[in-house]
Design an enzyme around this catalytic site. Structure first.
Site, PDB file in Angstrom:
ATOM      1  N   TYR A   1       0.837  -1.204   0.000  1.00  0.00           N
ATOM      2  CA  TYR A   1       0.000   0.000   0.000  1.00  0.00           C
ATOM      3  C   TYR A   1       0.873   1.255   0.000  1.00  0.00           C
ATOM      4  O   TYR A   1       0.664   2.172   0.793  1.00  0.00           O
ATOM      5  CB  TYR A   1      -0.949  -0.008   1.211  1.00  0.00           C
ATOM      6  CG  TYR A   1      -1.670  -1.326   1.383  1.00  0.00           C
ATOM      7  CD1 TYR A   1      -2.633  -1.721   0.462  1.00  0.00           C
ATOM      8  CD2 TYR A   1      -1.350  -2.193   2.416  1.00  0.00           C
ATOM      9  CE1 TYR A   1      -3.284  -2.939   0.578  1.00  0.00           C
ATOM     10  CE2 TYR A   1      -1.990  -3.419   2.547  1.00  0.00           C
ATOM     11  CZ  TYR A   1      -2.952  -3.781   1.619  1.00  0.00           C
ATOM     12  OH  TYR A   1      -3.584  -4.992   1.739  1.00  0.00           O
TER      13      TYR A   1
ATOM     14  N   TYR B   1     -13.068  -6.700   4.632  1.00  0.00           N
ATOM     15  CA  TYR B   1     -11.810  -6.850   3.888  1.00  0.00           C
ATOM     16  C   TYR B   1     -11.576  -8.329   3.644  1.00  0.00           C
ATOM     17  O   TYR B   1     -11.630  -9.124   4.585  1.00  0.00           O
ATOM     18  CB  TYR B   1     -10.622  -6.260   4.651  1.00  0.00           C
ATOM     19  CG  TYR B   1      -9.322  -6.517   3.925  1.00  0.00           C
ATOM     20  CD1 TYR B   1      -8.948  -5.721   2.842  1.00  0.00           C
ATOM     21  CD2 TYR B   1      -8.498  -7.584   4.270  1.00  0.00           C
ATOM     22  CE1 TYR B   1      -7.795  -5.991   2.126  1.00  0.00           C
ATOM     23  CE2 TYR B   1      -7.336  -7.862   3.565  1.00  0.00           C
ATOM     24  CZ  TYR B   1      -6.981  -7.054   2.495  1.00  0.00           C
ATOM     25  OH  TYR B   1      -5.842  -7.326   1.776  1.00  0.00           O
TER      26      TYR B   1
ATOM     27  N   ASP C   1     -15.071 -15.768   6.370  1.00  0.00           N
ATOM     28  CA  ASP C   1     -13.646 -15.451   6.205  1.00  0.00           C
ATOM     29  C   ASP C   1     -13.047 -15.249   7.591  1.00  0.00           C
ATOM     30  O   ASP C   1     -13.195 -14.188   8.194  1.00  0.00           O
ATOM     31  CB  ASP C   1     -13.488 -14.199   5.338  1.00  0.00           C
ATOM     32  CG  ASP C   1     -12.023 -13.824   5.123  1.00  0.00           C
ATOM     33  OD1 ASP C   1     -11.147 -14.431   5.783  1.00  0.00           O
ATOM     34  OD2 ASP C   1     -11.752 -12.924   4.315  1.00  0.00           O
TER      35      ASP C   1
ATOM     36  N   LYS D   1      -3.351 -16.498   7.886  1.00  0.00           N
ATOM     37  CA  LYS D   1      -2.622 -15.675   8.859  1.00  0.00           C
ATOM     38  C   LYS D   1      -2.017 -16.474  10.035  1.00  0.00           C
ATOM     39  O   LYS D   1      -0.925 -16.994   9.896  1.00  0.00           O
ATOM     40  CB  LYS D   1      -3.522 -14.537   9.343  1.00  0.00           C
ATOM     41  CG  LYS D   1      -3.686 -13.453   8.257  1.00  0.00           C
ATOM     42  CD  LYS D   1      -4.120 -12.106   8.829  1.00  0.00           C
ATOM     43  CE  LYS D   1      -3.921 -10.986   7.835  1.00  0.00           C
ATOM     44  NZ  LYS D   1      -5.087 -10.665   7.022  1.00  0.00           N
TER      45      LYS D   1
HETATM   46  C1  LIG Z   1      -5.423 -10.631   5.638  1.00  0.00           C
HETATM   47  C2  LIG Z   1      -6.774 -11.039   5.224  1.00  0.00           C
HETATM   48  C3  LIG Z   1      -7.013 -11.587   3.956  1.00  0.00           C
HETATM   49  C4  LIG Z   1      -5.927 -11.694   2.897  1.00  0.00           C
HETATM   50  O1  LIG Z   1      -4.901 -12.538   3.271  1.00  0.00           O
HETATM   51  P1  LIG Z   1      -3.461 -12.426   2.515  1.00  0.00           P
HETATM   52  O2  LIG Z   1      -2.691 -13.575   3.093  1.00  0.00           O
HETATM   53  O3  LIG Z   1      -2.913 -11.086   2.880  1.00  0.00           O
HETATM   54  O4  LIG Z   1      -3.717 -12.555   1.073  1.00  0.00           O
HETATM   55  C5  LIG Z   1      -8.302 -12.000   3.650  1.00  0.00           C
HETATM   56  N1  LIG Z   1      -9.294 -11.886   4.548  1.00  0.00           N
HETATM   57  C6  LIG Z   1      -9.107 -11.375   5.775  1.00  0.00           C
HETATM   58  C7  LIG Z   1     -10.249 -11.304   6.728  1.00  0.00           C
HETATM   59  C8  LIG Z   1      -7.845 -10.917   6.149  1.00  0.00           C
HETATM   60  O5  LIG Z   1      -7.659 -10.366   7.359  1.00  0.00           O
END
Ligand SMILES: *Cc1c(COP(=O)(O)O)cnc(C)c1O
Length: 468
Positions: A55, A183, A284, A313
């Site tokens: 970014y 996000y 997600d 993550k």
């Molecule tokens: C960080 C994140 C993503 C994307 O993951 P990357 O490994 O950075 O591609 C997708 N969804 C959520 C909720 C996130 O926090």
């Protein structure tokens, strides 16, 4: 010595003399990694000349601090400064850095098999991690697709939902419903369900699929359910049922889209609406998974099981990139029942053995340890430490859930100024928008948490009051 954020230095060509360095090597091959690490001036010059940061502008880059090592909850900078990492490296390093169990798992796997293509071949780290994920996620989730990042896991989740309805003879069900303020990653399909303002949709409006957006869920984990909001969710799902493949959202906490904490009842209602109207539910949990919110998965707050679940993550504890998309037998059988009978996805580094081995070690370390007590402790310490900020004129809201602590400000924060204050307190923060937040490693102790909240409150003291 105290670290300071370096100011911007004009980028120069490869052979530029640049800022004071002892040597002027022309080629990267003139220096070993150790030598380059020991020359922060040259490192930063090459960084500014060549390396794009997240970014960020390439021609007007912001400051970057050179990190030479990390251990436990602390990062060590080139000048010897140690900083508590209050972000856990974008929410990944839940056990802290260089945990001996994780180091050992990585070394053992590297000595055996670092990676092998996953087409037609398999290995114990991937199979054990898949089995662990199925055991600890809600009951009907049974199948695991390994992706190489969270964004790709979201792409795969969306692809699964679209292919499912194709196979079922309902190709018109090809849109997604989500909530504002979310996000889901930076690839294109993932971006189409991110908040349109934060995700800068106007830049990509010609190529992004147009999804259905519900308003942002009303704030407050314990706030009473807003009947008007529930009615709006119902209206939207009903109105779009024939074109909706899935609803996708972050359960209970919207993370990078604004650190919004909402009542689990909205998630529960969405599950009911999805069941009633024949729409899949994608959770997600890339940010919320593995204990961050106080439940192992945030869906647990609502006692809801999604049809498709994304994790990433913290799964690999900040060591290597790996994510996964889980689905139910119903979804898998649906996809595979009709032509072409397979899921059209297969990353080169799928189920990377090093990452999967660290993932197994990280998940087991979590399950074997007192994660629930630790996250509850962090919740308490964060609430106590951040409470004084509520009275400050620049602060609009203070909120905490599990190991997530947030100060929402009235005006967009000056990231570098906040970081400078935090560094003076021995803490690394990465604020964004109107948010100064922490998602610390679960192993941060009470004194460390006090340092983090102290830094956040001190930074909040420097914020201007809202105009008027
Ligand atoms: C960080 C994140 C993503 C994307 O993951 P990357 O490994 O950075 O591609 C997708 N969804 C959520 C909720 C996130 O926090």
């Amino acid at each position: 010595m105290r670290a300071t954020l370096p100011g911007r230095v004009a980028p120069g060509p490869l052979t530029d003399d640049g800022p004071v360095t002892t040597r002027q090597p022309r080629s990267a091959r003139d220096l070993s990694l150790d030598e380059l690490g020991a020359d922060p001036q040259l490192l930063l010059t090459w960084d500014r000349d060549h390396v794009w940061h997240p970014y960020a502008s390439m021609t007007r880059p912001g400051p970057a601090l050179p990190v030479v090592s990390a251990s436990g909850v602390r990062l060590r900078l080139a000048d010897g400064t140690e900083l508590i990492d209050a972000t856990s490296s974008w929410w990944t390093a839940i056990h802290g850095y260089r945990h001996p169990v994780l180091d050992a798992a990585l070394a053992a796997q590297a000595a055996r098999l670092p990676h092998v293509m996953f087409g037609g071949l398999t290995h114990a780290p991937a199979v054990k991690l898949a089995r662990l994920l199925v055991e600890i996620t809600p009951e009907p989730l049974r199948h695991v697709f390994f992706a190489d990042s969270g964004s790709v896991a979201v792409e795969v989740a969306i692809k699964m939902a679209l292919q499912y309805w194709q196979s079922r003879g309902r190709p018109a069900k090809s849109r997604l419903l989500t909530v504002l303020g979310g996000y889901h990653g930076d690839t294109f399909a993932a971006m189409s369900v991110c908040d349109p303002v934060n995700g800068m949709h106007q830049l990509f409006s010609r190529v992004l699929p147009r999804q259905v957006f519900a308003p942002r869920p009303p704030a407050g984990f314990e706030a009473p359910l807003d009947e008007a909001y529930l009615a709006e969710l119902t209206r939207l799902v009903e109105a779009h049922r024939d074109e909706l493949a899935a609803v996708i959202l972050e359960p209970v906490v919207q993370n990078a889209g604004g650190m919004n904490v909402y009542h689990p009842g909205y998630l529960r209602r969405l599950r009911e609406l999805c069941d009633e109207h024949g729409v899949l539910l994608i959770a997600d949990e890339i940010a919320t998974g593995f204990g961050r919110t106080g439940e192992l998965f945030a869906c647990g707050h609502a006692d809801v099981a999604p049809d498709i679940l994304c994790v990433g993550k913290a799964m690999t504890a900040g060591y290597l990139t790996l994510a996964a998309t889980l689905c139910t037998a119903e979804v898998a059988e649906g996809i595979c029942a009709a032509e072409p009978g397979l899921l059209m996805h297969g990353p080169t580094y799928m189920a990377n053995a090093l990452a999967a081995a660290v993932g197994v070690a990280s998940v087991e370390l979590l399950l074997d340890g007192p994660w629930r007590r630790r996250v509850a402790d962090l919740d308490r310490w964060l609430r106590a430490g951040l409470a004084p900020a509520a009275a400050l004129p620049g602060v609009a809201d203070v909120r905490v859930l599990g190991a997530i602590g947030v100060l929402e400000t009235h005006a967009p924060v000056d990231v570098t100024a906040v970081q400078r204050v935090a560094i003076e307190h021995g803490v690394w923060l990465r604020p964004f928008g109107r948010l100064i937040y922490t998602m610390p490693p679960y192993v941060l102790d009470e004194a460390g948490t006090a340092a983090v909240t102290g830094a956040m409150v001190a930074a909040a003291h420097t914020l201007p009051a809202p105009p008027g």
